[in-house]
Motif scaffolding. Sequence first.
Motif, short mmCIF file in Angstrom:
data_model
loop_
_atom_site.label_atom_id
_atom_site.label_comp_id
_atom_site.label_asym_id
_atom_site.label_seq_id
_atom_site.Cartn_x
_atom_site.Cartn_y
_atom_site.Cartn_z
N GLU A 202 38.45 33.73 21.08
CA GLU A 202 37.73 33.56 19.81
C GLU A 202 36.47 34.42 19.76
OE1 GLU A 202 39.02 29.24 18.17
OE2 GLU A 202 37.49 29.20 19.73
N SER A 203 35.79 34.53 20.88
CA SER A 203 34.59 35.37 20.93
C SER A 203 34.94 36.85 20.78
CB SER A 203 33.84 35.14 22.25
OG SER A 203 32.76 36.03 22.39
N LEU A 204 35.94 37.29 21.53
CA LEU A 204 36.29 38.72 21.55
C LEU A 204 36.94 39.19 20.25
CD1 LEU A 204 37.64 38.97 25.22
CD2 LEU A 204 35.50 39.92 24.33
N ASN A 205 37.47 38.25 19.46
CA ASN A 205 38.10 38.62 18.18
C ASN A 205 37.26 38.22 16.98
OD1 ASN A 205 41.07 39.63 18.74
ND2 ASN A 205 40.68 37.97 20.19
N GLY A 206 36.00 37.85 17.22
CA GLY A 206 35.16 37.36 16.14
C GLY A 206 34.25 38.41 15.54
N SER A 207 33.78 38.14 14.33
CA SER A 207 32.88 39.07 13.63
C SER A 207 31.49 39.07 14.24
CB SER A 207 32.79 38.70 12.15
OG SER A 207 32.22 37.41 11.97
N TYR A 208 31.17 38.05 15.05
CA TYR A 208 29.86 37.99 15.70
C TYR A 208 29.82 38.81 17.00
CZ TYR A 208 28.51 33.87 12.85
OH TYR A 208 28.21 33.01 11.82
N LEU A 209 30.94 39.41 17.36
CA LEU A 209 31.03 40.09 18.65
C LEU A 209 29.99 41.20 18.79
CD1 LEU A 209 32.68 40.26 21.31
CD2 LEU A 209 34.04 42.06 20.20
N ASN A 210 29.39 41.28 19.97
CA ASN A 210 28.46 42.36 20.29
C ASN A 210 28.65 42.69 21.76
OD1 ASN A 210 26.55 40.51 21.88
ND2 ASN A 210 26.60 39.53 19.87
N ALA A 211 27.98 43.74 22.23
CA ALA A 211 28.20 44.20 23.61
C ALA A 211 27.81 43.14 24.63
CB ALA A 211 27.42 45.49 23.86
N PHE A 212 26.81 42.34 24.30
CA PHE A 212 26.37 41.27 25.22
C PHE A 212 27.48 40.25 25.42
CE2 PHE A 212 24.40 37.25 26.33
CZ PHE A 212 23.34 37.59 27.18
N SER A 213 27.95 39.66 24.31
CA SER A 213 28.99 38.64 24.42
C SER A 213 30.32 39.25 24.89
CB SER A 213 29.18 37.92 23.09
OG SER A 213 29.44 38.82 22.04
N GLN A 214 30.58 40.49 24.50
CA GLN A 214 31.83 41.13 24.90
C GLN A 214 31.93 41.31 26.41
OE1 GLN A 214 32.49 44.90 22.97
NE2 GLN A 214 34.52 45.16 23.85
N SER A 215 30.83 41.70 27.03
CA SER A 215 30.86 41.94 28.48
C SER A 215 31.18 40.65 29.24
CB SER A 215 29.52 42.52 28.95
OG SER A 215 28.46 41.62 28.72
N TRP A 247 31.71 29.95 33.58
CA TRP A 247 30.32 30.39 33.39
C TRP A 247 30.26 31.58 32.44
CZ3 TRP A 247 25.63 28.54 34.93
CH2 TRP A 247 24.54 29.40 34.83
N HIS A 248 31.09 32.58 32.71
CA HIS A 248 31.08 33.79 31.86
C HIS A 248 31.58 33.47 30.45
CE1 HIS A 248 30.47 35.87 35.65
NE2 HIS A 248 30.19 36.96 34.98
N GLY A 249 32.58 32.58 30.35
CA GLY A 249 33.07 32.20 29.03
C GLY A 249 32.01 31.49 28.21
N GLY A 250 31.25 30.62 28.87
CA GLY A 250 30.13 29.96 28.19
C GLY A 250 29.07 30.94 27.74
N MET A 251 28.80 31.93 28.59
CA MET A 251 27.83 32.96 28.23
C MET A 251 28.31 33.82 27.07
SD MET A 251 25.02 32.79 29.91
CE MET A 251 24.42 34.42 29.47
N SER A 252 29.62 34.04 27.00
CA SER A 252 30.16 34.91 25.94
C SER A 252 29.94 34.31 24.56
CB SER A 252 31.65 35.18 26.17
OG SER A 252 32.44 34.06 25.82
N ILE A 253 29.95 32.97 24.47
CA ILE A 253 29.74 32.36 23.15
C ILE A 253 28.28 31.99 22.91
CG2 ILE A 253 32.10 31.54 22.89
CD1 ILE A 253 31.15 28.77 23.76
N ALA A 254 27.43 32.16 23.94
CA ALA A 254 26.01 31.87 23.74
C ALA A 254 25.40 32.83 22.73
CB ALA A 254 25.26 31.97 25.06
N TYR A 255 25.89 34.07 22.72
CA TYR A 255 25.35 35.09 21.81
C TYR A 255 26.36 35.48 20.74
CZ TYR A 255 21.44 38.29 21.00
OH TYR A 255 20.32 38.91 20.48
N SER A 256 27.46 34.70 20.66
CA SER A 256 28.41 34.91 19.56
C SER A 256 28.83 33.53 19.04
CB SER A 256 29.61 35.74 20.03
OG SER A 256 30.30 35.10 21.08
N GLN A 257 30.11 33.22 19.06
CA GLN A 257 30.55 31.93 18.53
C GLN A 257 32.03 31.76 18.83
OE1 GLN A 257 30.27 28.75 17.89
NE2 GLN A 257 28.47 29.18 16.60
N VAL A 258 32.52 30.51 18.74
CA VAL A 258 33.95 30.27 18.85
C VAL A 258 34.57 30.39 17.45
CG1 VAL A 258 33.96 28.95 20.98
CG2 VAL A 258 33.43 27.79 18.84
N GLY A 259 35.82 29.92 17.30
CA GLY A 259 36.48 30.17 16.03
C GLY A 259 37.38 29.06 15.54
#
Length: 360
Positions: A202-215, A247-259
Amino acid sequence: MKYRNFPMVPRVVFGRSSFNQLNEIIMPKRISSEKPFIFLVDDVFEKNEWLTSRIPLMFNDKVIFISTEEEPKTEQVDALVSQIRSLYNELPSGIIGIGGGSILDLAKAVAIMLNNKGNAEDYQGWDLVHKEAIYHVGIPTISGTGAEVSRTTVLTGPKRKLGINSDHTPFDQVILDPELTKDVPKNQWFYTGMDCYIHCVESLNGSYLNAFSQSYGEKAQELCFEVFLSNGISEEESQDKLMMASWHGGMSIAYSQVGIAHALSYGLSYLLGTKHGIGNCIVFNHLDEYYPEGVKIFKEMKEKHNIELPSGLCANLSDQDFDIMMDVALGLEPLWENALGDDWKNKISREKIRSLYEKM
């Protein structure tokens, strides 16, 4: 553009048997012998001396065992806060949560509410907490939810299921000991692990995606593939990798969002009490239209581990029941915006959401 200045967990220990360091970690945070640490522990460990004997109790510290048969509720938070206040004249030195996502969310919420007025339901939403939480520590005993790193708690209130999302929510300290996950039942291991995987999709396919959350999302997804699709991975390696995926999955949505999966899962949970991990799996299984590649791989994982999802949850629901679930789901606007973009209201309808629920 103004960027959000999100907090992160300031201190973290990772490693097998790192739970044994709990005493030395929290000792400097003891305010006095009169101000205890309160340990909120999943009651699955109540008769498990392997874990409970290592909880470093001193003075008038207290262990409260908590059932996780149901999802955490705002009234449960209020009851715990009232219980702690009735036992002690002053605020405790801190709250230590030991368990899965439900216990970690309760620990975060209790730490907040001990230092804030009102009831937990008053703070369901975004950035409604203005006074910092008391010192709180998270120790996950199952991997996948990301609750150990997130800035939210997931709580079911009288009107909705919604977290306390705030800068004061994240733990002050986290202990990541993969050894604590060794006795997790297979189905629960899968459902909670898939919560992490779905975070990534959900993070990687979302409109909120950015390099921070993507990594972070890409690394978490890679680790999920290794754990759930690789052959020959050892049990210890699987435990280590899934804990870091969480841990990384939680970080990925900290700066983006789920779906969409999380939005619809919240509706199931609010009405039917469906646990978060399995609810996400039940929903995600039907979201080929929105996450085709992610769902395809999810089904491969499900088949590889011989997981059979419950069906027919919504078979006998009334129109009113469906309306309740849809209202809860549609109330999570940031999740829909992340999934479908700014014009999400033109891309999803109540009829479409109902048709998805009817498949479950």
